[in-house]
Design an enzyme around this catalytic site. Structure first.
Site, PDB file in Angstrom:
ATOM      1  N   ALA A  31     -12.279  -6.183  13.957  1.00  8.45           N
ATOM      2  CA  ALA A  31     -11.998  -7.619  13.995  1.00  8.45           C
ATOM      3  C   ALA A  31     -10.749  -7.947  13.189  1.00  8.45           C
ATOM      4  O   ALA A  31      -9.894  -8.737  13.623  1.00  8.45           O
ATOM      5  CB  ALA A  31     -13.195  -8.397  13.460  1.00  8.45           C
ATOM      6  N   GLY A  61       0.821  -1.208   0.000  1.00  4.89           N
ATOM      7  CA  GLY A  61       0.000   0.000   0.000  1.00  4.89           C
ATOM      8  C   GLY A  61       0.851   1.253   0.000  1.00  4.89           C
ATOM      9  O   GLY A  61       0.578   2.208   0.729  1.00  4.89           O
ATOM     10  N   LYS A 117      -8.240  -5.965  12.447  1.00  7.72           N
ATOM     11  CA  LYS A 117      -7.043  -5.382  13.048  1.00  7.72           C
ATOM     12  C   LYS A 117      -6.685  -6.058  14.379  1.00  7.72           C
ATOM     13  O   LYS A 117      -5.505  -6.159  14.729  1.00  7.72           O
ATOM     14  CB  LYS A 117      -7.236  -3.880  13.234  1.00  7.72           C
ATOM     15  CG  LYS A 117      -7.318  -3.105  11.927  1.00  7.72           C
ATOM     16  CD  LYS A 117      -6.047  -3.250  11.112  1.00  7.72           C
ATOM     17  CE  LYS A 117      -6.035  -2.358   9.895  1.00  7.72           C
ATOM     18  NZ  LYS A 117      -4.763  -2.438   9.141  1.00  7.72           N
ATOM     19  N   SER A 162       1.422   3.526  -2.363  1.00  6.32           N
ATOM     20  CA  SER A 162       1.141   4.595  -3.330  1.00  6.32           C
ATOM     21  C   SER A 162       0.625   5.872  -2.690  1.00  6.32           C
ATOM     22  O   SER A 162       0.597   6.921  -3.331  1.00  6.32           O
ATOM     23  CB  SER A 162       0.134   4.112  -4.377  1.00  6.32           C
ATOM     24  OG  SER A 162      -1.104   3.795  -3.772  1.00  6.32           O
ATOM     25  N   ILE A 220      -5.309   9.429  12.003  1.00  4.67           N
ATOM     26  CA  ILE A 220      -4.205   9.976  11.225  1.00  4.67           C
ATOM     27  C   ILE A 220      -4.766  10.711  10.013  1.00  4.67           C
ATOM     28  O   ILE A 220      -5.734  10.268   9.389  1.00  4.67           O
ATOM     29  CB  ILE A 220      -3.252   8.849  10.753  1.00  4.67           C
ATOM     30  CG1 ILE A 220      -2.809   7.992  11.946  1.00  4.67           C
ATOM     31  CG2 ILE A 220      -2.040   9.439  10.031  1.00  4.67           C
ATOM     32  CD1 ILE A 220      -2.112   8.754  13.057  1.00  4.67           C
ATOM     33  N   ASN A 266       1.137  -2.589   5.310  1.00  4.40           N
ATOM     34  CA  ASN A 266       0.357  -1.368   5.516  1.00  4.40           C
ATOM     35  C   ASN A 266      -0.979  -1.378   4.792  1.00  4.40           C
ATOM     36  O   ASN A 266      -1.945  -0.787   5.269  1.00  4.40           O
ATOM     37  CB  ASN A 266       1.181  -0.161   5.051  1.00  4.40           C
ATOM     38  CG  ASN A 266       0.333   1.071   4.858  1.00  4.40           C
ATOM     39  OD1 ASN A 266      -0.096   1.716   5.810  1.00  4.40           O
ATOM     40  ND2 ASN A 266       0.065   1.404   3.594  1.00  4.40           N
ATOM     41  N   TYR A 305     -13.760  -3.940  10.619  1.00  2.00           N
ATOM     42  CA  TYR A 305     -12.397  -3.403  10.618  1.00  2.00           C
ATOM     43  C   TYR A 305     -11.682  -3.737  11.923  1.00  2.00           C
ATOM     44  O   TYR A 305     -10.525  -4.178  11.917  1.00  2.00           O
ATOM     45  CB  TYR A 305     -12.460  -1.889  10.407  1.00  2.00           C
ATOM     46  CG  TYR A 305     -11.129  -1.197  10.313  1.00  2.00           C
ATOM     47  CD1 TYR A 305     -10.344  -1.331   9.177  1.00  2.00           C
ATOM     48  CD2 TYR A 305     -10.672  -0.389  11.345  1.00  2.00           C
ATOM     49  CE1 TYR A 305      -9.118  -0.679   9.077  1.00  2.00           C
ATOM     50  CE2 TYR A 305      -9.457   0.271  11.253  1.00  2.00           C
ATOM     51  CZ  TYR A 305      -8.687   0.123  10.122  1.00  2.00           C
ATOM     52  OH  TYR A 305      -7.477   0.770  10.025  1.00  2.00           O
TER      53      TYR A 305
END
Length: 241
Positions: free
Chosen positions: A155, A9, A157, A11, A186, A87, A153
Site C-alpha cells: 500500500a 537512507g 509503495k 547509510s 535485491i 530511498n 508495504y
C-alpha cells in the site's frame, strides 16, 4: 557549479550504492541517515574519494516537524539541492489478519508520509533556483503487483507511484522530472531472511538483483540523458513482471 543530490537512507544498501554512483557521476551528495551514523560516514568517505563533496543529515523521515527543521536549516546554510532520491523505507511483514496497528502505521508513516515530509520543505526552494531538477522515489514490485504478507508495504509503495505520477504533472513545465524505480528482489539486508532457492525460482533471471544495478538506474534518471523522461515507473526485477 557542481549539482547536489540528497539521498535518503544512504547509510546502507541501495541508498549507499546510489550515493557512491552519483558521486562518480560528479554530483555532490547529501547523505541522510536515521540511526546508522557510522555507516553513513563510511559512505561519505567513499563519496569524497570520488572528488566531490559530502555532508550528513540525520532525521527520521516519519517525523514531519523534525524533518522540516533539519531540511530548512540545511537549505539556509547550503542552498537547495538539484535532486532528491527518496530511498529510505521500512518493512513490517505479516499476513493481514496478524498485522498490528503499529505494523501498518509505522510502514505508512515512513514510506508514504516520508515522501511528503522530505519533498515538501525542499520543493519551493528547488523551483526557485530555476535550474530544473530530478526527483527519484523508490517504490517496489510489491507496489505494482502486491505480495503476500506485505499489504502495508505494498500500500505504501503503490501510494508512492500515485504521488510520483501526480507530482510529475505539476513539475514538468519547470524542467523538474519525477520518476519512480521499482526494484524486484535485491540482495540487501532486507532480503537476507528470504528462502533464497525458493525465491529465485520466481525470478526469470534466476538471481537476485544487486544494489549497483538499482543505483545505475537511479543515476540514469538523474542524468542529462534522462531530461525528457518523467512520470515513469522503471521496473528493475529480472523479468518478474
Amino acid at each position: 557549479m557542481t549539482k547536489t543530490i540528497l539521498v535518503t537512507g544512504a547509510s546502507k544498501g541501495i541508498g549507499a550504492a546510489t550515493a557512491r554512483r552519483l558521486a562518480k557521476d560528479g554530483f555532490d551528495i547529501v547523505l541522510h541517515y536515521n540511526s546508522d551514523r557510522e555507516g553513513a560516514a563510511a559512505v561519505a568517505q567513499d563519496v569524497v574519494a570520488s572528488g566531490v563533496e559530502a555532508r550528513l543529515l540525520q532525521f527520521d523521515i516519519s517525523k514531519r516537524d523534525a524533518t522540516r527543521e533539519v531540511l530548512e536549516n540545511d537549505i539556509a546554510e547550503n542552498g537547495a539541492p538539484y535532486g532528491i532520491v527518496l530511498n529510505a523505507g521500512v518493512t513490517r511483514d505479516a499476513p493481514f489478519p496478524a498485522l498490528e496497528d503499529d505494523d501498518w502505521d509505522s510502514v505508512l508513516h515512513t514510506n508514504l508520509d516520508g515522501f511528503y515530509n522530505v519533498i515538501k520543505p525542499l520543493l519551493m526552494p528547488i523551483i526557485q533556483r530555476r535550474q530544473g531538477g530530478r526527483i527519484v522515489a523508490l517504490t517496489s514490485i510489491a507496489g505494482i503487483a502486491g505480495n503476500r504478507g506485505q499489504v502495508n508495504y505494498a500500500a505504501s509503495k503503490a501510494g508512492i507511484i500515485g504521488a510520483v505520477k501526480s507530482l510529475a504533472l505539476e513539475l514538468a513545465k519547470r524542467k523538474i522530472t519525477v520518476n519512480a524505480v521499482a526494484p524486484g528482489v535485491i540482495e540487501t539486508q532486507m532480503t537476507g531472511d528470504l528462502p533464497e532457492d525458493e525465491v529465485k525460482t520466481m525470478i526469470p533471471m534466476r538471481r537476485y538483483g544487486t544494489t549497483d544495478e538499482i543505483a545505475g538506474t537511479i543515476a540514469f534518471l538523474c542524468s542529462e540523458d534522462a531530461s525528457y523522461i518523467t512520470r515513469q515507473v522503471i521496473s528493475v526485477n529480472g523479468g518478474m513482471l
